[in-house]
Design an enzyme around this catalytic site. Structure first.
Site, PDB file in Angstrom:
ATOM      1  N   GLU A  54     -12.973 -24.751  29.010  1.00  0.00           N
ATOM      2  CA  GLU A  54     -14.366 -24.663  28.573  1.00  0.00           C
ATOM      3  C   GLU A  54     -15.293 -25.328  29.583  1.00  0.00           C
ATOM      4  O   GLU A  54     -16.356 -24.803  29.932  1.00  0.00           O
ATOM      5  CB  GLU A  54     -14.572 -25.344  27.209  1.00  0.00           C
ATOM      6  CG  GLU A  54     -13.651 -24.898  26.120  1.00  0.00           C
ATOM      7  CD  GLU A  54     -12.404 -25.767  26.006  1.00  0.00           C
ATOM      8  OE1 GLU A  54     -11.639 -25.878  27.001  1.00  0.00           O
ATOM      9  OE2 GLU A  54     -12.164 -26.315  24.932  1.00  0.00           O
ATOM     10  N   CYS A  63     -11.820 -29.716  22.483  1.00  0.00           N
ATOM     11  CA  CYS A  63     -11.746 -31.148  22.214  1.00  0.00           C
ATOM     12  C   CYS A  63     -13.175 -31.665  22.010  1.00  0.00           C
ATOM     13  O   CYS A  63     -14.142 -30.917  22.180  1.00  0.00           O
ATOM     14  CB  CYS A  63     -11.072 -31.865  23.380  1.00  0.00           C
ATOM     15  SG  CYS A  63     -12.081 -31.900  24.894  1.00  0.00           S
ATOM     16  N   HIS A  78     -10.847 -29.039  31.514  1.00  0.00           N
ATOM     17  CA  HIS A  78     -10.505 -28.065  30.480  1.00  0.00           C
ATOM     18  C   HIS A  78     -11.153 -26.720  30.798  1.00  0.00           C
ATOM     19  O   HIS A  78     -12.142 -26.651  31.536  1.00  0.00           O
ATOM     20  CB  HIS A  78     -10.964 -28.565  29.118  1.00  0.00           C
ATOM     21  CG  HIS A  78     -10.170 -29.727  28.634  1.00  0.00           C
ATOM     22  ND1 HIS A  78     -10.333 -30.253  27.379  1.00  0.00           N
ATOM     23  CD2 HIS A  78      -9.189 -30.468  29.219  1.00  0.00           C
ATOM     24  CE1 HIS A  78      -9.494 -31.269  27.211  1.00  0.00           C
ATOM     25  NE2 HIS A  78      -8.801 -31.413  28.325  1.00  0.00           N
ATOM     26  N   CYS A 114     -15.407 -31.368  25.324  1.00  0.00           N
ATOM     27  CA  CYS A 114     -15.855 -30.000  25.595  1.00  0.00           C
ATOM     28  C   CYS A 114     -16.851 -29.540  24.535  1.00  0.00           C
ATOM     29  O   CYS A 114     -17.787 -28.793  24.841  1.00  0.00           O
ATOM     30  CB  CYS A 114     -14.659 -29.043  25.669  1.00  0.00           C
ATOM     31  SG  CYS A 114     -13.694 -29.275  27.182  1.00  0.00           S
TER      32      CYS A 114
END
Length: 148
Positions: A80, A106, A78, A109
């Protein structure tokens, strides 16, 4: 009230800069090779961008995020996570920083955000699962939702 911490370096103009950094994260998301969803992230400390990231495959992997059925591959990182791990490889610290991300984090993260010492998360689109936001709230991380 004037806010002067590292999280609010722009004081009364902070909302304006939050929107601009989020727009920059949106532009950065276009670097992603993912087809289903392109997500971008910036980590800002004080008045300096210390890291950036977008969703994609790990270094050295082919730049294909989805399988033949259009499902995201398990090893895709992801935005992040990419931004946080990039800080870890640098001489910078994300302690007290703000994360600007185009989609809310999410849960995985969110755990990284907490451990990285990030104090604010500014996002534009809500992810379909809200557990990430709930854990950030529990950790007392400031959440700012701005529609772009």
């Amino acid at each position: 009230m004037e806010k002067t911490s590292k999280s609010y370096p722009y004081k009364e103009k902070q909302a304006q800069f939050d929107r601009r950094y989020l727009e920059m994260a949106q532009i950065w998301s276009q670097n992603s090779y993912c087809k289903r969803r392109k997500v971008g992230a910036l980590i800002v400390l004080g008045k300096m961008i210390i890291s950036d990231g977008y969703n994609g495959t790990p270094e050295g992997f082919e730049n294909v995020c989805e399988d033949e059925n259009g499902k995201t591959k398990d090893y895709v990182l992801h935005a992040e996570a990419n931004a946080i791990t990039k800080v870890a490889k640098s001489n910078n610290s994300s302690n007290g920083a703000t994360l600007y991300v185009t989609t809310s984090p999410c849960i995985e993260c969110s755990k990284l955000i907490i451990q990285a010492g990030i104090k604010r998360v500014v996002f534009s689109e809500k992810y379909r699962k809200h557990e990430g936001l709930k854990i950030l709230e529990r950790a007392k991380i400031e959440l700012v939702h701005i529609n772009i």
